[in-house]
Scaffold this active site. Structure first.
Site, PDB file in Angstrom:
ATOM      1  N   MET A  17      -5.000   4.527  -2.684  1.00 57.23           N
ATOM      2  CA  MET A  17      -5.999   3.499  -2.403  1.00 57.23           C
ATOM      3  C   MET A  17      -7.361   4.169  -2.339  1.00 57.23           C
ATOM      4  O   MET A  17      -7.568   5.108  -1.562  1.00 57.23           O
ATOM      5  CB  MET A  17      -5.685   2.776  -1.087  1.00 57.23           C
ATOM      6  CG  MET A  17      -4.464   1.876  -1.163  1.00 57.23           C
ATOM      7  SD  MET A  17      -4.083   1.056   0.419  1.00 57.23           S
ATOM      8  CE  MET A  17      -3.274   2.404   1.287  1.00 57.23           C
ATOM      9  N   GLN A  77      -2.738  10.927  -8.630  1.00 58.86           N
ATOM     10  CA  GLN A  77      -2.717   9.790  -9.540  1.00 58.86           C
ATOM     11  C   GLN A  77      -3.922   9.816 -10.470  1.00 58.86           C
ATOM     12  O   GLN A  77      -5.055  10.013 -10.035  1.00 58.86           O
ATOM     13  CB  GLN A  77      -2.699   8.455  -8.797  1.00 58.86           C
ATOM     14  CG  GLN A  77      -2.446   7.290  -9.771  1.00 58.86           C
ATOM     15  CD  GLN A  77      -2.530   5.920  -9.128  1.00 58.86           C
ATOM     16  OE1 GLN A  77      -3.602   5.476  -8.760  1.00 58.86           O
ATOM     17  NE2 GLN A  77      -1.397   5.239  -9.017  1.00 58.86           N
ATOM     18  N   CYS A 108      -4.716  -1.281 -11.713  1.00 57.13           N
ATOM     19  CA  CYS A 108      -5.971  -1.672 -11.071  1.00 57.13           C
ATOM     20  C   CYS A 108      -6.494  -2.984 -11.668  1.00 57.13           C
ATOM     21  O   CYS A 108      -6.708  -3.073 -12.881  1.00 57.13           O
ATOM     22  CB  CYS A 108      -7.008  -0.576 -11.232  1.00 57.13           C
ATOM     23  SG  CYS A 108      -8.584  -0.958 -10.440  1.00 57.13           S
ATOM     24  N   LYS A 150       2.714   3.486 -12.827  1.00 58.86           N
ATOM     25  CA  LYS A 150       2.650   2.277 -12.005  1.00 58.86           C
ATOM     26  C   LYS A 150       1.890   1.193 -12.761  1.00 58.86           C
ATOM     27  O   LYS A 150       0.850   1.462 -13.370  1.00 58.86           O
ATOM     28  CB  LYS A 150       1.961   2.565 -10.673  1.00 58.86           C
ATOM     29  CG  LYS A 150       1.942   1.348  -9.727  1.00 58.86           C
ATOM     30  CD  LYS A 150       1.200   1.658  -8.437  1.00 58.86           C
ATOM     31  CE  LYS A 150       1.163   0.398  -7.546  1.00 58.86           C
ATOM     32  NZ  LYS A 150       0.337   0.616  -6.338  1.00 58.86           N
ATOM     33  N   ASN A 212       6.590  -2.575  -5.187  1.00 60.62           N
ATOM     34  CA  ASN A 212       5.345  -2.588  -4.422  1.00 60.62           C
ATOM     35  C   ASN A 212       4.890  -4.035  -4.269  1.00 60.62           C
ATOM     36  O   ASN A 212       4.960  -4.809  -5.216  1.00 60.62           O
ATOM     37  CB  ASN A 212       4.298  -1.751  -5.162  1.00 60.62           C
ATOM     38  CG  ASN A 212       2.918  -1.775  -4.531  1.00 60.62           C
ATOM     39  OD1 ASN A 212       1.909  -1.877  -5.215  1.00 60.62           O
ATOM     40  ND2 ASN A 212       2.848  -1.687  -3.218  1.00 60.62           N
ATOM     41  N   GLY A 236       1.116   0.035   0.318  1.00 57.79           N
ATOM     42  CA  GLY A 236      -0.332   0.039   0.189  1.00 57.79           C
ATOM     43  C   GLY A 236      -0.991  -0.510   1.436  1.00 57.79           C
ATOM     44  O   GLY A 236      -1.084   0.160   2.465  1.00 57.79           O
TER      45      GLY A 236
END
Length: 383
Positions: A17, A77, A108, A150, A212, A236
């Protein structure tokens, strides 16, 4: 859970994050897990960094890749849209021993990212997505560094890509895939569709599938794994202001009672420790140190104090704190014996509303076009 060469005692991953999961926060999560369970068992991923900025050694980006000496495995990441920069960044990570694991962000939903063809827009371009994953895997060949990917369900309900993305990533050598069970158009609103995690698990049998979305309590993680059959969970927003959540998750998923939730006095100690770690992290940056660390802790304080009897005046003063001594003085005035509030659980951080995804003109015309989007390889990390 095993991800390539990495063996995890707990199938729990901290989601990257921006502005949150720096070395200070990761260290705090690890310390609290060790203190409360006697072990560190999950995977703690650093903030997302941009491949091009890493290759070009942008100072802020290089600072974001800081890991504590005790962090193992070190997980980084990458945000990337270009196979060439992807290969160069992954090769740099290998040759300079910057990390033990590379995760790749294709989830994102931020408009400034998707409108240039980055983030959650990329998996729609199947060939480009394939080339990017293949580049990272090629750069790590012959090493123990696994590459994972991801992504989201898709751009919107009419343009779902997660099954193709999972198949392509696994075929190109990714050692695990993670699905945020929302579309990009949902952003962080509404409810995550766990059924799509189950569909992905059925579709991708060769590598672990992680879920997630909407895990705010240990019981949520258990429910997701039971319902979907996924191999692990990615946490998250649920850990914002609750870095001890990983200790609770580790205990419950390993069949042990969860540690007792902290009192306000214990949370106050955690706030101070978090600020100390932030100050240490920023000490070497120009304009950093105590001033920067105290600016960063402000947003966390609001999450930490959610539901506690802190009072508007204290909260307001904490949102303007400038020194560690000032912060210590403020938390010392809080009622230390106040128990963790029943309404201190649930969603935290950004949620927002669903919206049409900003995309480059003509982006949806050809899902197999593999041209690198111009200007999407932004220089600065974050988002």
């Amino acid at each position: 859970m095993r991800i390539g060469s990495i063996e995890l005692a707990s199938p729990v991953v901290l989601a990257p994050m921006a502005g949150v999961t720096n070395v200070a926060f990761r260290t705090l999560c690890r310390e609290l897990e060790l203190e409360r369970t006697g072990t560190v068992s999950g995977l703690y991923v650093c903030e997302m960094v941009t491949a091009r900025a890493l290759v070009e050694r942008h100072p802020v980006t290089m600072h974001m890749t800081t890991f504590a000496p005790q962090e193992n495995p070190r997980s980084m990441q990458l945000y990337t849209v270009d196979p060439e920069y992807t290969y160069a960044a992954a090769k740099m990570i290998v040759e300079e021993n910057l990390a033990d694991h590379i995760d790749m962000n294709f989830g994102c939903p931020v408009p400034k990212v998707t409108r240039k063809g980055g983030g959650s827009a990329i998996p729609y371009k199947r060939k480009l997505f394939q080339r990017i994953v293949a580049a990272a895997v090629k750069a790590t060949e012959g090493t123990d560094i696994p590459v994972t990917v991801k992504f989201r369900i898709g751009i919107d309900d009419e343009h779902r890509t997660h099954l193709d993305a999972g198949r392509i990533a696994a075929a190109e050598g990714a050692r695990a895939v993670a699905l945020h069970a929302r579309t990009a158009s949902q952003r962080y609103s509404g409810t995550a569709d766990w059924d799509e995690i189950a569909r992905l698990k059925d579709h991708v049998a060769d590598v672990p599938v992680l879920g997630n979305g909407d895990i705010f309590e240990p019981a949520d993680a258990v429910a997701m794994m039971d319902r979907t059959g996924c191999d692990g969970v990615v946490i998250g927003r649920g850990c914002l202001g609750r870095p001890w959540l990983f200790a609770e998750l580790s205990a419950m998923l390993n069949g042990r009672p969860a540690p007792q939730a902290p009192t306000l006095g214990e949370v106050s100690d955690i706030i101070i420790r978090h600020c100390e770690l932030l100050i240490a992290h920023y000490n070497h940056l120009e304009g950093g140190g105590e001033a920067k660390g105290c600016r960063e802790i402000r947003k966390h304080v609001a999450w930490y104090l959610r539901g506690f009897p802190a009072g508007s005046e204290i909260r307001s003063r904490m949102s303007l704190v400038t020194t560690l001594d000032e912060l210590r003085e403020l938390v010392s005035s809080l009622p230390a014996d106040a128990p963790f509030p029943t309404d201190g659980h649930g969603p935290r951080g950004r949620q927002g509303s669903p919206a049409k995804v900003a995309l480059p003109e003509g982006w949806l015309d050809d899902p197999y076009e593999d041209i690198v989007p111009e200007g999407a390889e932004i220089m600065h990390s974050g988002g």
